[in-house]
Design an enzyme around this catalytic site. Sequence first.
Site, PDB file in Angstrom:
ATOM      1  N   CYS A  77       0.837  -1.197   0.000  1.00 53.83           N
ATOM      2  CA  CYS A  77       0.000   0.000   0.000  1.00 53.83           C
ATOM      3  C   CYS A  77       0.876   1.253   0.000  1.00 53.83           C
ATOM      4  CB  CYS A  77      -0.972  -0.035   1.182  1.00 53.83           C
ATOM      5  SG  CYS A  77      -2.390   1.082   0.988  1.00 53.83           S
ATOM      6  N   HIS A 104      -3.625  -5.614   1.168  1.00 49.43           N
ATOM      7  CA  HIS A 104      -3.374  -5.924   2.570  1.00 49.43           C
ATOM      8  C   HIS A 104      -3.879  -7.341   2.872  1.00 49.43           C
ATOM      9  CE1 HIS A 104      -2.128  -1.964   3.947  1.00 49.43           C
ATOM     10  NE2 HIS A 104      -3.124  -1.426   3.258  1.00 49.43           N
TER      11      HIS A 104
END
Length: 481
Positions: free
Chosen positions: A330, A427
């Site tokens: 991310c 994630h």
Amino acid sequence: MRALMIQGTGSNVGKSLLVAGLCRAARRRGLSVLPFKPQNMSNNAAVTEDGGEIGRAQALQALAAGVAPHTDMNPVLLKPETDIGAQVVVQGRRLTRAGAGEYGKMKPSLMPAVLESFNRLKARADLVIVEGAGSPAEVNLRRGDIANMGFARAADVPVVLAGDIDRGGVIAQIVGTQAVIDPDDAALVAGFLINRFRGDPRLFDDGYSLIAARTGWRGFGVVPWFAGAARLPAEDALDLTGNGQGGGLKVACLALSRIANFDDLDPLKQEPGVTVEMVLPGRAIPGDARLVIIPGSKSTRGDLAFLRDQGWDIDLAAHRRRGGHVLGICGGYQMLGRSVADPEGIEGPAGETPGLGLLDVTTVMTSDKRLTRSTATHRTSGLTVSGYEIHIGRTEGADCARPFALLDGRPEGATSADGRVTGSYLHGLFTDDAFRAAFLRGLGASASGLAYAEGIEQVLDDLAAHLETHLDVPALLALAR
């Protein structure tokens, strides 16, 4: 359709874990139970099935209750971006950015959304177990409160106060709380419990009796330290540690100043053949690390500056020269590129920051936030990778031609030409046992056969049994109204 609230004498006294354990205990009794936290502050968020975000602790509590996480379980989420400001998320959606003073003025206007979410949950379940935030003794924050006694009064929910004996001074914590809060607030407190006792709980009998005598509140028990808590996803960055197992493969993770969604590391920390080391500010990246992870961040450009201030950019260059691998997740993925631009000032002052240049990609921050649970196919192994996306920004460049994975037929992430630097927006990618094993084998570690999700379920069962042994759980649940 009843509710009970667990408040604490301070932050990090174990409220989240107590609520998770009570949710699992109620579920084992055949009750339909749901967790609720009116206001949370955390950069470790979970994506819900209804396409929003809530605090990670509420997602764990939902798992304990045997239900899917929903935005109603945490209607107000504050995600700190600076020491004095945070992103305000209401019912799963970003509302605004606010400084501490601005948020104090905003709080009363959020109570209708909090009560709306709470009442929807009450309509769905036999029992709602509510978690407070911080402490009701912070009377300077009582005006307009939506997190503790302000909510309890508005919703008429009985309160049990939890004190943490491990940090010391628990008698003063509980007696002092009663002394400083409003008498009408104190009238909602039905009792207290003591958490995180090390040793023989009978040694605290006199202190326990003193608290009951001074407050007039009923005691519901003394909970000994629960070692299994270390295996559950943590929400507070203060709890973020390595595993210290000393396995043969070392993974180093940079402890960024605005680190977010760090539960990505949890499955790796449970692998017996892996040592996970958190690289704290002021320390060098260890030279024997095989893999360096740059985790998510709530402020990508801010944490890029922080990373450089620690000299980690120099360490990463040396790590690459030694043949080491780098994984950016991310915000960490965005940092790996050539630049990160924020022309609208979404995460801070508008501008552009040079990236680490380890991937041939660039990122532009956009106002649209992607919140979705995703299942992708890893490009090189063909294995399924399940996770979630929670980010702003669009990343493009030549290295995207070698994606980390394919998601709904489109490339996701990027890989360097030599295959040693990878970035992904996914994630939770290490929760899939088969993918995690294949990934670690590619780094030279042997597969352990760890069943991560099954292990979490077992810990939650053990936690419920632990609370049943040391608390009067039937009496606690009987308080709910």
